[in-house]
Design an enzyme around this catalytic site. Sequence first.
Site, mmCIF file in Angstrom:
data_model
loop_
_atom_site.group_PDB
_atom_site.id
_atom_site.type_symbol
_atom_site.label_atom_id
_atom_site.label_comp_id
_atom_site.label_asym_id
_atom_site.label_seq_id
_atom_site.Cartn_x
_atom_site.Cartn_y
_atom_site.Cartn_z
ATOM 1 N N ALA A 80 0.820 -1.214 0.000
ATOM 2 C CA ALA A 80 0.000 0.000 0.000
ATOM 3 C C ALA A 80 0.853 1.263 0.000
ATOM 4 O O ALA A 80 0.338 2.347 -0.250
ATOM 5 C CB ALA A 80 -0.931 0.002 1.205
ATOM 6 N N LYS A 81 2.145 1.137 0.318
ATOM 7 C CA LYS A 81 3.095 2.254 0.299
ATOM 8 C C LYS A 81 2.564 3.466 1.046
ATOM 9 O O LYS A 81 2.661 4.609 0.578
ATOM 10 C CB LYS A 81 3.470 2.617 -1.141
ATOM 11 C CG LYS A 81 4.137 1.472 -1.910
ATOM 12 C CD LYS A 81 4.547 1.910 -3.294
ATOM 13 C CE LYS A 81 5.247 0.781 -4.045
ATOM 14 N NZ LYS A 81 4.329 -0.327 -4.387
ATOM 15 N N ARG A 82 2.044 3.234 2.229
ATOM 16 C CA ARG A 82 1.484 4.318 3.018
ATOM 17 C C ARG A 82 2.586 5.132 3.683
ATOM 18 O O ARG A 82 3.661 4.615 4.006
ATOM 19 C CB ARG A 82 0.530 3.779 4.079
ATOM 20 C CG ARG A 82 -0.676 3.025 3.538
ATOM 21 C CD ARG A 82 -1.479 3.861 2.571
ATOM 22 N NE ARG A 82 -2.775 3.268 2.296
ATOM 23 C CZ ARG A 82 -3.297 3.123 1.086
ATOM 24 N NH1 ARG A 82 -2.603 3.497 0.030
ATOM 25 N NH2 ARG A 82 -4.489 2.600 0.920
#
Length: 301
Positions: free
Chosen positions: A99-101
Amino acid sequence: MSANTWTSIVEANVRSYGNIVLGIDPYLPDVPAAFEQNNDGIDWLPRYLDFILETAVGKIGFVKFQSAYFEAYGLAGLSALSFAMKRARAAGVGVILDAKRGDIGSTAAAYARAYLTPTHAGGSGDFEADCLTVNPMMGPDTLEPFLECVRRYGKGLFVLCRTSNPSAGWLQDRMTGNRFVSDRLADLITTIGRDHALDSGLSPVGAVIGTTAPQEGKRLRDLLPNAIILAPGLGPQGGNPTALNALRGSRPEDLLVPVSRGLLRTEDRAISLSDYEMLIKERLEQLKATLAVQPILSAAG
């Protein structure tokens, strides 16, 4: 802390199944038309995920769900993602949510609660992963809520370091002071990982380093002695399996190799489901065989 920490899952599943991570990026034009047989819109997605997991469980130790592909299908896509994540974790498969949050303060804390907090600690449980990809570009403080989940619940992180996309070098290969940006990120990952490593010494805080930049990868691996590296880029992105040599560390568990389209995409949408199942299994075995010879090639070189 859970007995099934991320590092213990990695150690056990690499021993049993190897380093391949099955990337699941559902996109209708890439899957057999048979999943649409009832002509009922995106209801194909749960059937597809059920088929993929039925085919793969027992043959792979890890799956990586790319959140964006599920978000693109709206509420039905998110419902399918939740179902698939729960099923994979229940089967003992290590689940990475890609999700590369990355954000500040309470927003980062909300992301951590959504993806890394168990239900008994206040999480919803709908999207609980064993490991999450995170973006550190807003600064080290943005990682702290995720690191709290590493400390409290035994979760894992993959921090973007030197990615596989064509323009990654525009920032990540820039010099700041006398260091590359990616080197500074590797130093950060090593420092915070050292603070969270358990008895095995394998760090639960790993790095995303693409196979498309082997020279940079070798330099960064030297800065990340105990980190697990997630190495995307094989296949359509142009990464070469021999580039994995640069990313291997001192132990089998410190490298995970995600492959999605190279395993699951079909050019022939008319393919039968039985033939599609056979195709996936054949590709998986070929990939396992290819990766298995890389240490030999490295030693010979």
